[in-house]
Design a protein around this motif. Structure first.
Motif, PDB file in Angstrom:
ATOM      1  N   CYS A   1      47.374  42.240  57.233  1.00 27.82           N
ATOM      2  CA  CYS A   1      47.384  42.715  55.847  1.00 27.82           C
ATOM      3  C   CYS A   1      47.862  41.599  54.910  1.00 27.82           C
ATOM      4  CB  CYS A   1      48.295  43.930  55.727  1.00 27.82           C
ATOM      5  SG  CYS A   1      48.362  44.663  54.087  1.00 27.82           S
ATOM      6  N   LYS A   2      47.320  41.588  53.696  1.00 27.36           N
ATOM      7  CA  LYS A   2      47.737  40.651  52.651  1.00 27.36           C
ATOM      8  C   LYS A   2      47.961  41.419  51.355  1.00 27.36           C
ATOM      9  CE  LYS A   2      47.101  36.868  55.151  1.00 27.36           C
ATOM     10  NZ  LYS A   2      48.245  36.032  55.579  1.00 27.36           N
ATOM     11  N   LEU A   3      48.745  40.819  50.457  1.00 23.00           N
ATOM     12  CA  LEU A   3      48.883  41.384  49.120  1.00 23.00           C
ATOM     13  C   LEU A   3      47.786  40.808  48.234  1.00 23.00           C
ATOM     14  CD1 LEU A   3      50.667  43.088  47.105  1.00 23.00           C
ATOM     15  CD2 LEU A   3      51.524  40.863  46.351  1.00 23.00           C
ATOM     16  N   HIS A   4      47.125  41.682  47.500  1.00 23.80           N
ATOM     17  CA  HIS A   4      46.059  41.268  46.585  1.00 23.80           C
ATOM     18  C   HIS A   4      46.367  41.765  45.184  1.00 23.80           C
ATOM     19  CE1 HIS A   4      43.649  40.487  50.233  1.00 23.80           C
ATOM     20  NE2 HIS A   4      44.147  41.633  50.655  1.00 23.80           N
ATOM     21  N   ASN A   5      45.751  41.133  44.213  1.00 33.74           N
ATOM     22  CA  ASN A   5      45.719  41.646  42.855  1.00 33.74           C
ATOM     23  C   ASN A   5      44.266  41.685  42.407  1.00 33.74           C
ATOM     24  OD1 ASN A   5      48.583  39.708  42.477  1.00 33.74           O
ATOM     25  ND2 ASN A   5      48.634  41.905  42.171  1.00 33.74           N
ATOM     26  N   GLN A   6      43.990  42.556  41.447  1.00 29.28           N
ATOM     27  CA  GLN A   6      42.660  42.643  40.846  1.00 29.28           C
ATOM     28  C   GLN A   6      41.583  43.064  41.831  1.00 29.28           C
ATOM     29  OE1 GLN A   6      42.795  42.673  37.853  1.00 29.28           O
ATOM     30  NE2 GLN A   6      43.976  41.042  36.902  1.00 29.28           N
ATOM     31  N   THR A   7      41.933  43.809  42.868  1.00 28.58           N
ATOM     32  CA  THR A   7      40.930  44.303  43.817  1.00 28.58           C
ATOM     33  C   THR A   7      40.866  45.824  43.803  1.00 28.58           C
ATOM     34  OG1 THR A   7      42.443  44.532  45.702  1.00 28.58           O
ATOM     35  CG2 THR A   7      41.423  42.368  45.392  1.00 28.58           C
ATOM     36  N   MET A   8      39.764  46.335  44.320  1.00 26.55           N
ATOM     37  CA  MET A   8      39.683  47.741  44.704  1.00 26.55           C
ATOM     38  C   MET A   8      39.979  47.794  46.192  1.00 26.55           C
ATOM     39  SD  MET A   8      39.052  51.014  44.590  1.00 26.55           S
ATOM     40  CE  MET A   8      38.253  51.496  43.064  1.00 26.55           C
ATOM     41  N   THR A   9      40.965  48.613  46.568  1.00 25.86           N
ATOM     42  CA  THR A   9      41.348  48.745  47.966  1.00 25.86           C
ATOM     43  C   THR A   9      41.141  50.187  48.405  1.00 25.86           C
ATOM     44  OG1 THR A   9      42.931  46.935  47.958  1.00 25.86           O
ATOM     45  CG2 THR A   9      43.286  48.652  49.568  1.00 25.86           C
ATOM     46  N   LEU A  10      40.507  50.372  49.556  1.00 27.26           N
ATOM     47  CA  LEU A  10      40.276  51.711  50.110  1.00 27.26           C
ATOM     48  C   LEU A  10      40.973  51.847  51.447  1.00 27.26           C
ATOM     49  CD1 LEU A  10      37.301  50.611  48.841  1.00 27.26           C
ATOM     50  CD2 LEU A  10      36.695  52.948  49.394  1.00 27.26           C
TER      51      LEU A  10
END
Length: 377
Positions: free
Chosen positions: A363-372
Motif C-alpha cells: 500500500c502507498k499514500l496517494h493524493n488526487q486519486t480515486m481509490t476503490l
C-alpha cells in the motif's frame, strides 16, 4: 451480506435510502461534514438506530452515497456480514507523540493474523503523515493482507478532521477495520488522471512530510511564484496544482498535495513523505481526465475478481472535487459503469488515499486519486 443505507441533511433526521431491516452486529460506517459530526448527540442517535452496531466515524470534504455526491450531509452504511467477520481497533496520534510509524505498527499488531484478509483505515487527516502510518502497518503485516483507506477531510477549510470508533468523533483518531473470512474477497486500486507540466526540480531539503527546499531554494517561495495570484488562497489553491514526486528516475511517481504551509519557516507540509533527492514536478488536470481516471481505477479494482462486488468503498481527493465542481458526480458515474449498479456505494472526499499501485501488493499514500475498495462474501 446485508446492507442498510441512510442519509442525513443538515438540521434533518436520517432518511433511509434502502429498506430498513434489522441487522446482526453490523459494521456502521458514518462519513459526514465535520461541523455536523461535532453534534454531541450524533453518536447516541446512531447507536439507537443500530444498538448492536460497531460505529466508525470519519469527517469528509464531501459525501458519496450511491451515484450522488453531496455536501453538508452525513451518509451511513450498516453492513451485516453473513459468511465473514470484522474487528475494529483505534488509536490516537497523541498517545504516540505524533510518531505515526509506531502507531501503525501497534495498531496492526492488535489484529489476530489468522484469517485476516484486509485492513481498511480511516485516519485523522489534518496533521498525520500518511506515509509513515502506512509504513508502520506494512512493516508488521504479511504481504498477503490487503491495506487501503483514506485520510479524513474538512471540506477546503483545513482546520481539523475528526474520526472515532464507538464514541463521539474526535481529533487525532486513526481507526482500522480488519476483515476476516475464507470466502471474503476484497480488492483495491487507485488512479489519478493528472499530468505534469513545467520544469522538474530536485528536493534538496526535507524531513518526513515537510518540504524545505527545491534546487537549493525555499520551496514555498518557488511554489508561490508558480501560483501567482492564487498564492493568496493557499493551502486551498494548492489542491489544483499538486506535486508529482519520483524517488528515482525510474520510480512510479506519487502525487502529493499540500495540507498546510508554514510562513515563518517558509515550508510546505504535505500529506505524505517527500524524500530528499526526489524529482518533483507540478501537475494539473481537466474534468474529462479526472473522470477517465476514475474509470481506470474501477477497472484495476475489478480486474481478476472472482465475485461481483457487493459493497464499494470510494475515497476520492478534495482536489479532484474542486476541479470537477458541478460535474463531480461524473467520476462516481464512471465507477458505476464499470462495477455495475448492483453494488452498494458509500464513500467520501479526502485529504489522502491509501491503496497499492496496479500490479503491486504494498500500500502507498496517494493524493488526487480515486481509490476503490470492493468487498464481497
Amino acid at each position: 451480506m446485508k446492507i442498510v443505507q441512510a442519509k442525513k441533511d443538515k438540521g434533518a433526521d436520517f432518511v433511509f435510502v434502502t429498506d430498513k431491516i434489522n441487522l446482526v452486529a453490523p459494521l456502521v460506517l458514518v462519513f459526514g461534514n465535520r461541523l455536523l459530526l461535532e453534534d454531541q448527540n450524533l453518536y447516541a442517535e446512531i447507536k439507537e438506530m443500530f444498538p448492536a452496531g460497531n460505529i466508525v466515524f470519519g469527517s469528509t470534504s464531501g459525501e458519496i452515497l450511491e451515484d450522488k455526491v453531496s455536501d453538508n450531509t452525513i451518509v451511513l452504511t450498516a453492513i451485516e456480514f453473513e459468511k465473514s467477520s470484522y474487528l475494529v481497533k483505534s488509536k490516537n496520534v497523541k498517545e504516540f507523540d505524533n510518531n505515526e510509524t509506531a502507531l501503525g505498527s501497534q495498531l496492526i499488531s492488535e489484529f489476530p493474523k489468522k484469517g485476516l484478509k484486509h485492513v481498511y483505515v480511516i485516519s485523522e487527516g489534518s496533521t498525520v503523515n500518511g506515509s509513515a502510518l502506512i509504513e508502520g502497518i506494512e512493516k508488521e503485516k504479511h504481504i498477503s493482507i490487503g491495506l487501503s483507506g483514506g485520510l479524513c477531510g474538512d471540506d477546503d477549510r483545513f482546520e481539523k478532521t475528526l474520526a472515532s470508533y464507538n464514541s463521539n468523533p474526535k481529533e487525532g483518531e486513526i481507526v482500522a477495520v480488519g476483515f476476516y473470512g475464507d470466502t471474503l474477497e476484497v480488492t483495491s486500486a487507485n488512479y489519478g488522471g493528472w499530468t505534469g507540466f513545467g520544469p522538474e526540480r530536485i528536493i534538496t531539503k526535507s524531513k518526513g512530510n515537510i518540504l524545505y527546499e527545491l534546487d537549493g531554494k525555499p520551496a514555498l517561495d518557488l511554489y508561490k511564484k508558480y501560483l501567482g495570484d492564487k498564492a493568496n488562497e493557499l493551502p486551498k489553491s494548492a489542491l489544483l496544482y499538486p506535486l508529482s514526486v519520483k524517488t528515482s528516475e525510474n520510480a512510479q511517481p506519487i502525487v502529493r498535495t499540500i495540507l498546510n504551509i508554514d510562513e515563518d519557516q517558509n515550508t510546505m507540509i504535505l500529506a505524505g513523505d517527500v524524500p530528499e533527492g526526489s524529482i518533483v514536478q507540478l501537475m494539473m488536470s481537466t474534468v474529462d481526465d479526472i473522470a477517465e481516471g476514475a474509470s481506470i481505477a474501477a477497472k484495476y479494482a475489478t480486474k481478476n475478481r472472482e465475485k461481483r462486488p457487493e459493497l464499494a468503498l470510494l475515497v476520492s481527493c478534495i482536489g479532484r472535487k474542486l476541479v470537477m465542481d458541478q460535474r463531480t458526480e461524473e467520476e462516481v458515474e464512471e465507477v458505476l459503469d464499470v462495477i455495475g449498479n448492483q453494488s452498494k456505494i458509500i464513500g467520501y472526499y479526502s485529504y489522502g488515499e491509501m491503496a497499492p499501485f496496479e500490479g503491486d501488493n504494498a500500500c502507498k499514500l496517494h493524493n488526487q486519486t480515486m481509490t476503490l475498495t470492493l468487498i464481497s462474501e
